[in-house]
Scaffold this motif. Structure first.
Motif, PDB file in Angstrom:
ATOM      1  N   ILE A   1       0.827  -1.204   0.000  1.00 21.35           N
ATOM      2  CA  ILE A   1       0.000   0.000   0.000  1.00 21.35           C
ATOM      3  C   ILE A   1       0.866   1.261   0.000  1.00 21.35           C
ATOM      4  CG2 ILE A   1      -1.722   1.288   1.317  1.00 21.35           C
ATOM      5  CD1 ILE A   1      -2.794  -1.448   2.287  1.00 21.35           C
ATOM      6  N   GLY A   2       1.978   1.239   0.719  1.00 21.02           N
ATOM      7  CA  GLY A   2       2.864   2.394   0.720  1.00 21.02           C
ATOM      8  C   GLY A   2       3.388   2.737  -0.666  1.00 21.02           C
TER       9      GLY A   2
ATOM     10  N   ILE B   1      -2.577  15.789 -13.301  1.00 24.22           N
ATOM     11  CA  ILE B   1      -3.463  14.769 -12.740  1.00 24.22           C
ATOM     12  C   ILE B   1      -3.063  14.573 -11.284  1.00 24.22           C
ATOM     13  CG2 ILE B   1      -4.203  12.347 -12.848  1.00 24.22           C
ATOM     14  CD1 ILE B   1      -3.593  12.363 -15.804  1.00 24.22           C
ATOM     15  N   PRO B   2      -3.999  14.624 -10.335  1.00 25.41           N
ATOM     16  CA  PRO B   2      -3.642  14.456  -8.921  1.00 25.41           C
ATOM     17  C   PRO B   2      -3.028  13.086  -8.657  1.00 25.41           C
ATOM     18  CG  PRO B   2      -6.025  14.381  -9.214  1.00 25.41           C
ATOM     19  CD  PRO B   2      -5.452  14.831 -10.518  1.00 25.41           C
ATOM     20  N   TRP B   3      -2.157  13.053  -7.651  1.00 29.11           N
ATOM     21  CA  TRP B   3      -1.441  11.814  -7.361  1.00 29.11           C
ATOM     22  C   TRP B   3      -2.380  10.663  -7.058  1.00 29.11           C
ATOM     23  CZ3 TRP B   3      -1.835   8.771  -3.079  1.00 29.11           C
ATOM     24  CH2 TRP B   3      -2.468   9.321  -1.956  1.00 29.11           C
ATOM     25  N   TRP B   4      -3.492  10.968  -6.354  1.00 33.49           N
ATOM     26  CA  TRP B   4      -4.376   9.883  -5.940  1.00 33.49           C
ATOM     27  C   TRP B   4      -5.100   9.255  -7.116  1.00 33.49           C
ATOM     28  CZ3 TRP B   4      -9.394  10.720  -7.217  1.00 33.49           C
ATOM     29  CH2 TRP B   4      -9.821  12.044  -7.387  1.00 33.49           C
ATOM     30  N   LEU B   5      -5.343  10.028  -8.174  1.00 30.77           N
ATOM     31  CA  LEU B   5      -5.979   9.462  -9.354  1.00 30.77           C
ATOM     32  C   LEU B   5      -5.009   8.519 -10.073  1.00 30.77           C
ATOM     33  CD1 LEU B   5      -8.608   9.483 -10.913  1.00 30.77           C
ATOM     34  CD2 LEU B   5      -7.740  11.404 -12.275  1.00 30.77           C
ATOM     35  N   CYS B   6      -3.733   8.905 -10.123  1.00 31.70           N
ATOM     36  CA  CYS B   6      -2.707   8.013 -10.688  1.00 31.70           C
ATOM     37  C   CYS B   6      -2.595   6.736  -9.859  1.00 31.70           C
ATOM     38  CB  CYS B   6      -1.362   8.734 -10.717  1.00 31.70           C
ATOM     39  SG  CYS B   6      -1.291  10.168 -11.818  1.00 31.70           S
TER      40      CYS B   6
ATOM     41  N   LEU C   1      -8.650  -3.444   0.890  1.00 32.47           N
ATOM     42  CA  LEU C   1      -7.898  -2.787   1.960  1.00 32.47           C
ATOM     43  C   LEU C   1      -7.079  -1.622   1.410  1.00 32.47           C
ATOM     44  CD1 LEU C   1      -6.942  -2.682   4.898  1.00 32.47           C
ATOM     45  CD2 LEU C   1      -5.174  -4.354   4.301  1.00 32.47           C
ATOM     46  N   ALA C   2      -6.419  -1.837   0.284  1.00 30.93           N
ATOM     47  CA  ALA C   2      -5.621  -0.774  -0.317  1.00 30.93           C
ATOM     48  C   ALA C   2      -6.495   0.414  -0.700  1.00 30.93           C
ATOM     49  CB  ALA C   2      -4.891  -1.304  -1.550  1.00 30.93           C
ATOM     50  N   ALA C   3      -7.675   0.146  -1.245  1.00 29.03           N
ATOM     51  CA  ALA C   3      -8.582   1.224  -1.640  1.00 29.03           C
ATOM     52  C   ALA C   3      -9.008   2.063  -0.441  1.00 29.03           C
ATOM     53  CB  ALA C   3      -9.813   0.647  -2.337  1.00 29.03           C
ATOM     54  N   VAL C   4      -9.287   1.399   0.661  1.00 29.68           N
ATOM     55  CA  VAL C   4      -9.734   2.106   1.869  1.00 29.68           C
ATOM     56  C   VAL C   4      -8.609   2.978   2.436  1.00 29.68           C
ATOM     57  CG1 VAL C   4     -10.494   1.799   4.261  1.00 29.68           C
ATOM     58  CG2 VAL C   4     -11.492   0.393   2.435  1.00 29.68           C
ATOM     59  N   VAL C   5      -7.392   2.425   2.508  1.00 30.54           N
ATOM     60  CA  VAL C   5      -6.266   3.197   3.046  1.00 30.54           C
ATOM     61  C   VAL C   5      -5.967   4.400   2.156  1.00 30.54           C
ATOM     62  CG1 VAL C   5      -3.809   3.144   3.607  1.00 30.54           C
ATOM     63  CG2 VAL C   5      -5.272   1.208   4.219  1.00 30.54           C
ATOM     64  N   LEU C   6      -5.963   4.198   0.843  1.00 30.89           N
ATOM     65  CA  LEU C   6      -5.740   5.316  -0.069  1.00 30.89           C
ATOM     66  C   LEU C   6      -6.787   6.411   0.131  1.00 30.89           C
ATOM     67  CD1 LEU C   6      -4.755   3.586  -3.441  1.00 30.89           C
ATOM     68  CD2 LEU C   6      -3.355   5.132  -2.079  1.00 30.89           C
ATOM     69  N   ALA C   7      -8.043   5.993   0.307  1.00 29.22           N
ATOM     70  CA  ALA C   7      -9.114   6.968   0.529  1.00 29.22           C
ATOM     71  C   ALA C   7      -8.859   7.779   1.797  1.00 29.22           C
ATOM     72  CB  ALA C   7     -10.462   6.258   0.617  1.00 29.22           C
ATOM     73  N   GLY C   8      -8.328   7.123   2.833  1.00 35.16           N
ATOM     74  CA  GLY C   8      -8.019   7.830   4.069  1.00 35.16           C
ATOM     75  C   GLY C   8      -6.941   8.876   3.874  1.00 35.16           C
ATOM     76  N   TYR C   9      -5.906   8.542   3.095  1.00 33.88           N
ATOM     77  CA  TYR C   9      -4.840   9.512   2.830  1.00 33.88           C
ATOM     78  C   TYR C   9      -5.361  10.689   2.016  1.00 33.88           C
ATOM     79  CZ  TYR C   9      -0.896   7.086   4.895  1.00 33.88           C
ATOM     80  OH  TYR C   9      -0.017   6.545   5.792  1.00 33.88           O
ATOM     81  N   VAL C  10      -6.257  10.411   1.071  1.00 34.61           N
ATOM     82  CA  VAL C  10      -6.840  11.492   0.279  1.00 34.61           C
ATOM     83  C   VAL C  10      -7.708  12.393   1.162  1.00 34.61           C
ATOM     84  CG1 VAL C  10      -8.378  12.051  -1.639  1.00 34.61           C
ATOM     85  CG2 VAL C  10      -6.787  10.125  -1.850  1.00 34.61           C
TER      86      VAL C  10
ATOM     87  N   PHE D   1      -7.528  13.004   4.366  1.00 31.18           N
ATOM     88  CA  PHE D   1      -6.754  13.833   5.295  1.00 31.18           C
ATOM     89  C   PHE D   1      -5.677  14.665   4.596  1.00 31.18           C
ATOM     90  CE2 PHE D   1      -8.412  10.530   8.174  1.00 31.18           C
ATOM     91  CZ  PHE D   1      -8.961  11.344   9.152  1.00 31.18           C
ATOM     92  N   ASP D   2      -5.627  14.593   3.264  1.00 25.49           N
ATOM     93  CA  ASP D   2      -4.697  15.383   2.468  1.00 25.49           C
ATOM     94  C   ASP D   2      -3.256  15.184   2.936  1.00 25.49           C
ATOM     95  OD1 ASP D   2      -4.041  17.107   0.404  1.00 25.49           O
ATOM     96  OD2 ASP D   2      -4.155  18.894   1.665  1.00 25.49           O
ATOM     97  N   ALA D   3      -2.905  13.921   3.203  1.00 27.68           N
ATOM     98  CA  ALA D   3      -1.557  13.601   3.670  1.00 27.68           C
ATOM     99  C   ALA D   3      -0.581  13.591   2.493  1.00 27.68           C
ATOM    100  CB  ALA D   3      -1.555  12.233   4.357  1.00 27.68           C
ATOM    101  N   ASP D   4       0.686  13.828   2.795  1.00 29.45           N
ATOM    102  CA  ASP D   4       1.725  13.842   1.767  1.00 29.45           C
ATOM    103  C   ASP D   4       1.950  12.423   1.255  1.00 29.45           C
ATOM    104  OD1 ASP D   4       4.429  13.648   0.588  1.00 29.45           O
ATOM    105  OD2 ASP D   4       4.600  15.733   1.185  1.00 29.45           O
ATOM    106  N   PRO D   5       1.781  12.159  -0.053  1.00 33.11           N
ATOM    107  CA  PRO D   5       1.897  10.784  -0.564  1.00 33.11           C
ATOM    108  C   PRO D   5       3.314  10.235  -0.499  1.00 33.11           C
ATOM    109  CG  PRO D   5       1.659  12.328  -2.376  1.00 33.11           C
ATOM    110  CD  PRO D   5       1.415  13.107  -1.116  1.00 33.11           C
ATOM    111  N   ILE D   6       4.317  11.120  -0.594  1.00 33.06           N
ATOM    112  CA  ILE D   6       5.700  10.647  -0.560  1.00 33.06           C
ATOM    113  C   ILE D   6       6.168  10.394   0.867  1.00 33.06           C
ATOM    114  CG2 ILE D   6       8.096  11.329  -0.957  1.00 33.06           C
ATOM    115  CD1 ILE D   6       6.828  10.349  -3.452  1.00 33.06           C
ATOM    116  N   VAL D   7       6.023  11.393   1.733  1.00 38.13           N
ATOM    117  CA  VAL D   7       6.537  11.267   3.101  1.00 38.13           C
ATOM    118  C   VAL D   7       5.671  10.348   3.949  1.00 38.13           C
ATOM    119  CG1 VAL D   7       7.067  12.514   5.243  1.00 38.13           C
ATOM    120  CG2 VAL D   7       7.631  13.537   3.022  1.00 38.13           C
ATOM    121  N   HIS D   8       4.376  10.637   4.000  1.00 36.56           N
ATOM    122  CA  HIS D   8       3.495   9.936   4.933  1.00 36.56           C
ATOM    123  C   HIS D   8       3.002   8.579   4.441  1.00 36.56           C
ATOM    124  CE1 HIS D   8       2.613  14.305   6.215  1.00 36.56           C
ATOM    125  NE2 HIS D   8       3.555  13.797   6.993  1.00 36.56           N
ATOM    126  N   LEU D   9       2.954   8.369   3.139  1.00 34.08           N
ATOM    127  CA  LEU D   9       2.487   7.086   2.610  1.00 34.08           C
ATOM    128  C   LEU D   9       3.649   6.254   2.085  1.00 34.08           C
ATOM    129  CD1 LEU D   9       0.223   5.146   1.917  1.00 34.08           C
ATOM    130  CD2 LEU D   9      -0.239   6.463  -0.163  1.00 34.08           C
TER     131      LEU D   9
END
Length: 496
Positions: free
Chosen positions: A113-114, A134-139, A350-359, A361-369
């Motif tokens: 997932i990371g 294109i936003p990172w989460w869509l990619c 599970l991966a879909a749910v975790v990704l949705a959580g990061y989106v 909370f607007d968390a940094d995809p590189i550092v926090h994920l």
């Protein structure tokens, strides 16, 4: 699929679908060579300040080669998609095995997932530089959809896809290495960063930890053993080949970067340029198309790792469902492809749910994920390797066997000591790896998560022993094994 009868574990995956080359591809793709070279090595220099990252890769390869001796000896006797879990259950007891299984599921899910954070951010940046925003989460979700589709196909189809990606990655890495070595800083090729003395410098512990995360995915040879042709020989060959190829490629490429920058300037360059360092070093000497191809392969390297770890998680869930340690529905496979569909879909959700959580909370995809979660995943796999080494020693000590002392005791014991030392350093320097203050609770929160998972697994095993003894007796036995009540069965054995 109905539950297995008392003590019988008979759900199977597709057999004989993959040989040594595809097993090697799965292992090396999980390690994501170009990602480690372009991202892992530069991050290691920037975070640790240690110039000896190249020798750290070589040292870790040597330690894992030692670990492989006992690991391969076990693989000749036990065939199970839950590899580390099964080995620990057979060597240290069923409660320890279930605890290891819970750690494995957490660790490999964290790695998989990371990687979505890294893939989404890198692809988004690549497209933005070419005028497409294109936003990172869509990619990330685009990759998620493709992985979900491929995860339920035949394993050999996935192997062919990974083979193409991997061969291209290795080819471009070697081309870049040749360019960097033939254009050294100040006109001089130096070997300072691969000198053994570099292992004695301050901070080398963090460097070793950084290096070992580049080898995560190591277990794939045994996770896929049920689907291999002649696993007794295939797993051994694939394991040794993968460790050698990964170790040499990492060490060579990291050294080449230090040659091109100069060993005394590599930390500064890595800190300033990050993942662009390798591409910036070669761009003056190669066609621009070659740099673009390298950047594209950097992205596909991340995708290949996503797919490989997805398969690992799916098969762990399959193995635990087959033995009814987890719900038996997880053992369901496709009638057409024999892929572990239920385990695959569970990991996908599970991966879909975790990704949705990061989106959300607007968390940094590189550092926090990507960074925090994959580093934590690497910690989980390191814990498993330490425990597995001890389990190998215990397994052979309790049984008659034809292995010599080197394979049955000495090599796995030395591996346990070496990996244990790296684990201690990892936990001690986890704040450095996360890039947080030493007083931050995060430095203990992530490692404590694995302690919690192991305790929950242990307690669950004790509950099964009391409430569902027929399930408890089958823990760790693998494919088509039978047990008798209150007896310890011998593991499934392959013909010589």
């Amino acid at each position: 699929m109905s539950s297995a009868p008392n003590g019988v574990v008979n759900a199977v995956l597709a057999r004989g679908k993959i040989g040594t080359p595809y097993l090697v591809f799965f292992v090396i793709c999980a390690a994501a060579p170009l990602t480690v070279i372009a991202g892992g090595a530069t991050t290691g220099w920037a975070v640790t300040g240690v110039t000896g990252i190249p020798v750290a890769y070589l040292a870790v390869a040597a330690v894992l080669g030692l670990f492989s001796v006992g690991f391969v000896a076990m693989s000749r006797r036990i065939v199970n998609a839950g590899a580390f879990y099964t080995y620990v259950a057979q060597g240290l007891g069923k409660p320890a095995g279930v605890g290891a299984a819970f750690v494995a599921v957490a660790g490999y899910n964290a790695m998989q997932i990371g990687l979505y954070g890294g893939f989404g951010a890198v692809l988004s940046g690549f497209l933005a530089n070419r005028g497409t925003n294109i936003p990172w989460w869509l990619c990330a979700y685009a990759a998620w959809a493709i992985v979900a589709f491929l995860g339920v196909l035949r394993i050999d189809v996935n192997g062919k896809i990974l083979a193409c990606v991997l061969l291209a990655e290795i080819a471009i890495a070697l081309v870049y290495d040749a360019v960097m070595v033939t254009h050294p800083a100040d006109g001089t090729v130096t070997f300072d960063t691969i000198a053994p003395g570099g292992l004695l410098t301050a901070g080398i512990g963090a460097a070793l930890v950084t290096a070992i995360t580049g080898f995560v995915g190591f277990e794939s040879t045994t996770v896929l053993a049920e689907e291999a042709r002649d696993p007794r020989r295939t797993v051994a060959r694939a394991t040794y080949i993968a460790v050698a190829v990964i170790g040499v490629l990492y060490g060579l490429s990291a050294w080449a970067m230090s040659v091109a920058t100069g060993p005394d300037r590599v930390v500064e360059a890595a800190t300033e340029q990050g993942t662009d360092l390798m591409f910036n070093l070669v761009s003056p000497y190669v066609w621009s198309e070659a740099v673009t191809i390298g950047r594209v392969l950097f992205i596909t390297s991340l995708f290949a790792a996503l797919l490989s770890f997805h398969h690992t998680v799916a098969r762990y869930l399959f193995a635990l469902g087959r033995e009814r340690v987890l719900p038996s529905v997880l053992a369901r496979t496709s009638r057409r492809t024999m892929a572990p569909v239920a385990g695959s879909l569970t990991q996908t959700v599970l991966a879909a749910v975790v990704l949705a959580g990061y989106v959300w909370f607007d968390a940094d995809p590189i550092v926090h994920l990507f960074f925090w979660i994959t580093v934590t995943g690497g910690l989980g796999v390191l814990i498993l390797m330490v425990v597995t080494s001890a389990a190998v020693v215990s397994f052979f000590a309790k049984r008659r066997h034809d292995e010599n002392m080197w394979r049955a005791a000495i090599a796995p014991a030395l591996a346990a000591l070496a990996l244990g030392a790296i684990l201690v350093l990892t936990i001690q320097q986890f704040d450095t790896l996360l890039g947080v203050e030493p007083t931050s609770p995060l430095r203990w929160l992530f490692p404590a998560g694995y302690a919690t998972a192991a305790i929950l697994g242990l307690l669950w095993a004790l509950y099964l022993r009391r409430a569902r003894p027929e399930v408890y007796d089958a823990i760790g036995l693998g494919v088509e094994a039978k047990t008798l009540p209150h007896q310890h069965a011998e593991p499934t054995r392959l013909p010589a």
